[in-house]
Design a protein around this motif. Structure first.
Motif, PDB file in Angstrom:
ATOM      1  N   LEU A  52      94.464 -94.792  27.800  1.00 52.45           N
ATOM      2  CA  LEU A  52      94.234 -96.215  28.048  1.00 52.45           C
ATOM      3  C   LEU A  52      92.792 -96.633  27.734  1.00 52.45           C
ATOM      4  N   GLY A  53      92.016 -95.721  27.188  1.00 54.39           N
ATOM      5  CA  GLY A  53      90.666 -96.062  26.746  1.00 54.39           C
ATOM      6  C   GLY A  53      89.544 -95.675  27.677  1.00 54.39           C
ATOM      7  N   VAL A  54      89.847 -95.032  28.796  1.00 57.57           N
ATOM      8  CA  VAL A  54      88.793 -94.563  29.699  1.00 57.57           C
ATOM      9  C   VAL A  54      88.042 -93.416  29.027  1.00 57.57           C
ATOM     10  N   THR A  55      86.724 -93.459  29.103  1.00 61.79           N
ATOM     11  CA  THR A  55      85.903 -92.419  28.484  1.00 61.79           C
ATOM     12  C   THR A  55      85.160 -91.555  29.492  1.00 61.79           C
ATOM     13  N   ASP A  56      85.081 -92.018  30.755  1.00 58.74           N
ATOM     14  CA  ASP A  56      84.301 -91.310  31.764  1.00 58.74           C
ATOM     15  C   ASP A  56      85.125 -91.152  33.037  1.00 58.74           C
ATOM     16  N   VAL A  57      85.216 -89.919  33.536  1.00 55.37           N
ATOM     17  CA  VAL A  57      85.931 -89.658  34.785  1.00 55.37           C
ATOM     18  C   VAL A  57      85.026 -88.883  35.721  1.00 55.37           C
ATOM     19  N   GLY A  58      85.226 -89.086  37.018  1.00 56.48           N
ATOM     20  CA  GLY A  58      84.389 -88.446  38.014  1.00 56.48           C
ATOM     21  C   GLY A  58      85.175 -87.556  38.950  1.00 56.48           C
ATOM     22  N   GLU A  59      84.607 -86.405  39.281  1.00 59.08           N
ATOM     23  CA  GLU A  59      85.196 -85.473  40.233  1.00 59.08           C
ATOM     24  C   GLU A  59      84.123 -85.082  41.245  1.00 59.08           C
ATOM     25  N   ASN A  60      84.559 -84.738  42.471  1.00 60.95           N
ATOM     26  CA  ASN A  60      83.535 -84.368  43.443  1.00 60.95           C
ATOM     27  C   ASN A  60      83.821 -83.090  44.216  1.00 60.95           C
ATOM     28  N   ARG A  61      84.869 -82.363  43.829  1.00 63.01           N
ATOM     29  CA  ARG A  61      85.121 -81.059  44.443  1.00 63.01           C
ATOM     30  C   ARG A  61      85.237 -80.027  43.325  1.00 63.01           C
ATOM     31  N   ASP A  62      84.322 -79.057  43.335  1.00 67.12           N
ATOM     32  CA  ASP A  62      84.245 -78.122  42.222  1.00 67.12           C
ATOM     33  C   ASP A  62      85.533 -77.346  42.009  1.00 67.12           C
ATOM     34  N   GLN A  63      86.115 -76.825  43.062  1.00 63.55           N
ATOM     35  CA  GLN A  63      87.304 -75.997  42.900  1.00 63.55           C
ATOM     36  C   GLN A  63      88.433 -76.772  42.231  1.00 63.55           C
ATOM     37  N   GLU A  64      88.625 -78.007  42.673  1.00 67.44           N
ATOM     38  CA  GLU A  64      89.659 -78.848  42.074  1.00 67.44           C
ATOM     39  C   GLU A  64      89.314 -79.201  40.633  1.00 67.44           C
ATOM     40  N   ALA A  65      88.076 -79.618  40.415  1.00 72.79           N
ATOM     41  CA  ALA A  65      87.674 -80.088  39.089  1.00 72.79           C
ATOM     42  C   ALA A  65      87.711 -78.979  38.054  1.00 72.79           C
ATOM     43  N   ALA A  66      87.222 -77.800  38.410  1.00 72.99           N
ATOM     44  CA  ALA A  66      87.163 -76.697  37.451  1.00 72.99           C
ATOM     45  C   ALA A  66      88.548 -76.363  36.919  1.00 72.99           C
ATOM     46  N   GLU A  67      89.542 -76.392  37.811  1.00 72.35           N
ATOM     47  CA  GLU A  67      90.907 -76.080  37.387  1.00 72.35           C
ATOM     48  C   GLU A  67      91.523 -77.238  36.614  1.00 72.35           C
ATOM     49  N   LYS A  68      91.267 -78.468  37.053  1.00 80.19           N
ATOM     50  CA  LYS A  68      91.877 -79.639  36.433  1.00 80.19           C
ATOM     51  C   LYS A  68      91.388 -79.842  35.001  1.00 80.19           C
ATOM     52  N   VAL A  69      90.101 -79.688  34.786  1.00 74.55           N
ATOM     53  CA  VAL A  69      89.526 -79.947  33.461  1.00 74.55           C
ATOM     54  C   VAL A  69      90.134 -79.031  32.405  1.00 74.55           C
ATOM     55  N   THR A  70      90.458 -77.803  32.796  1.00 77.63           N
ATOM     56  CA  THR A  70      91.040 -76.874  31.821  1.00 77.63           C
ATOM     57  C   THR A  70      92.433 -77.315  31.378  1.00 77.63           C
ATOM     58  N   ARG A  71      93.079 -78.191  32.144  1.00 76.52           N
ATOM     59  CA  ARG A  71      94.444 -78.606  31.826  1.00 76.52           C
ATOM     60  C   ARG A  71      94.510 -79.966  31.147  1.00 76.52           C
ATOM     61  N   LEU A  72      93.384 -80.569  30.858  1.00 76.69           N
ATOM     62  CA  LEU A  72      93.397 -81.900  30.251  1.00 76.69           C
ATOM     63  C   LEU A  72      93.773 -81.821  28.770  1.00 76.69           C
ATOM     64  N   ALA A  73      94.747 -82.620  28.396  1.00 72.52           N
ATOM     65  CA  ALA A  73      95.152 -82.661  26.991  1.00 72.52           C
ATOM     66  C   ALA A  73      94.152 -83.427  26.145  1.00 72.52           C
ATOM     67  N   HIS A  74      93.380 -84.322  26.801  1.00 67.20           N
ATOM     68  CA  HIS A  74      92.459 -85.192  26.063  1.00 67.20           C
ATOM     69  C   HIS A  74      91.007 -84.944  26.475  1.00 67.20           C
ATOM     70  N   ARG A  75      90.670 -83.694  26.735  1.00 67.99           N
ATOM     71  CA  ARG A  75      89.313 -83.369  27.188  1.00 67.99           C
ATOM     72  C   ARG A  75      88.261 -83.858  26.202  1.00 67.99           C
TER      73      ARG A  75
END
Length: 231
Positions: A52-75
């Motif tokens: 949808l055109g978002v270019t910036d996303v924010g995360e604030n828990r390392d354990q969650e973010a580290a795992e989630k980022v590896t699964r992004l299709a549009h990293r």
């Protein structure tokens, strides 16, 4: 998924309209960046936001973010902002996936993140977090320590000082706090001209943040809705 995409699109458009109206009211023509806070939401939502055109996303828990980022299709389309409080022992993990860190608030953390980024062969954008209310547990450096911290970040080999971040005090009018942040940001920018970012404003107070010069807004619930259940 189609329904979720439509929901996100509608909410995203409403927030962008709020930003437009607030910028006009404040007499601002400079761009205001939107960081969509995706904590507690799945990677599938983040991918929809990227579409949808978002270019910036924010995360604030390392354990969650580290795992989630590896699964992004549009990293490759996204800048990942780490916006939560950061422990020094998590700096190595955050340096692997975050592009921007908003929450540097003490010298020990600056050193740990600088070393971690160096080990990863990366240069990270970094902001000094300011404590505007003195509340325990919310992070941030006292305002009087911010210039020294900014100097330390600017002198780091693997960190790029971008500016300041703050959270408005809970249960109070955000205008005085954001005005104080604006003044402090000007002082830092006088010494470090490239440090022009002011990360402030969330779903409930983004208009006040824009009035006081915020360049980056951290908006979650107004776009993604109520937090899903989580462990």
């Amino acid at each position: 998924m189609t329904d979720r995409r439509a929901e996100l699109a509608q909410r995203l458009a409403a927030v962008r309209r709020r930003i437009e109206v607030a910028s006009e009211a404040a007499g601002r023509s400079d761009p205001v960046s939107l960081v969509v806070v995706t904590k507690f939401f799945p990677a599938s939502d983040v991918d929809l936001l990227a579409e949808l055109g978002v270019t910036d996303v924010g995360e604030n828990r390392d354990q969650e973010a580290a795992e989630k980022v590896t699964r992004l299709a549009h990293r490759e389309r996204l800048r990942v902002h780490f916006i939560g409080q950061l422990q020094t022992n998590k700096a190595g993990s955050v340096a692997r996936y975050a592009d921007v860190v908003h929450s540097l608030d003490r010298p020990k953390l600056v050193g740990a993140l600088d070393r971690a980024a160096g080990r990863e062969g990366r240069v990270l954008d970094a902001l000094v977090q300011v404590a505007l209310d003195g509340a325990e547990g919310r992070g941030g450096a006292p305002p009087e320590r911010v210039p020294q911290l900014a100097d330390l970040v600017a002198a780091s080999a693997n960190l790029r000082l971008r500016g300041l971040m703050a959270v408005a005090p809970l249960g109070q009018d955000p205008h005085p706090a954001f005005a104080r942040l604006h003044e402090l940001a000007g002082r830092v920018r006088a010494e470090h001209p490239d440090a022009g970012w002011v990360s402030a404003g969330m779903s409930g107070d983004l208009e006040a943040a824009i009035e006081h010069g915020a360049t980056h807004l951290r908006v979650g619930s107004a776009i993604l809705g109520s937090r899903p259940s989580h462990g």
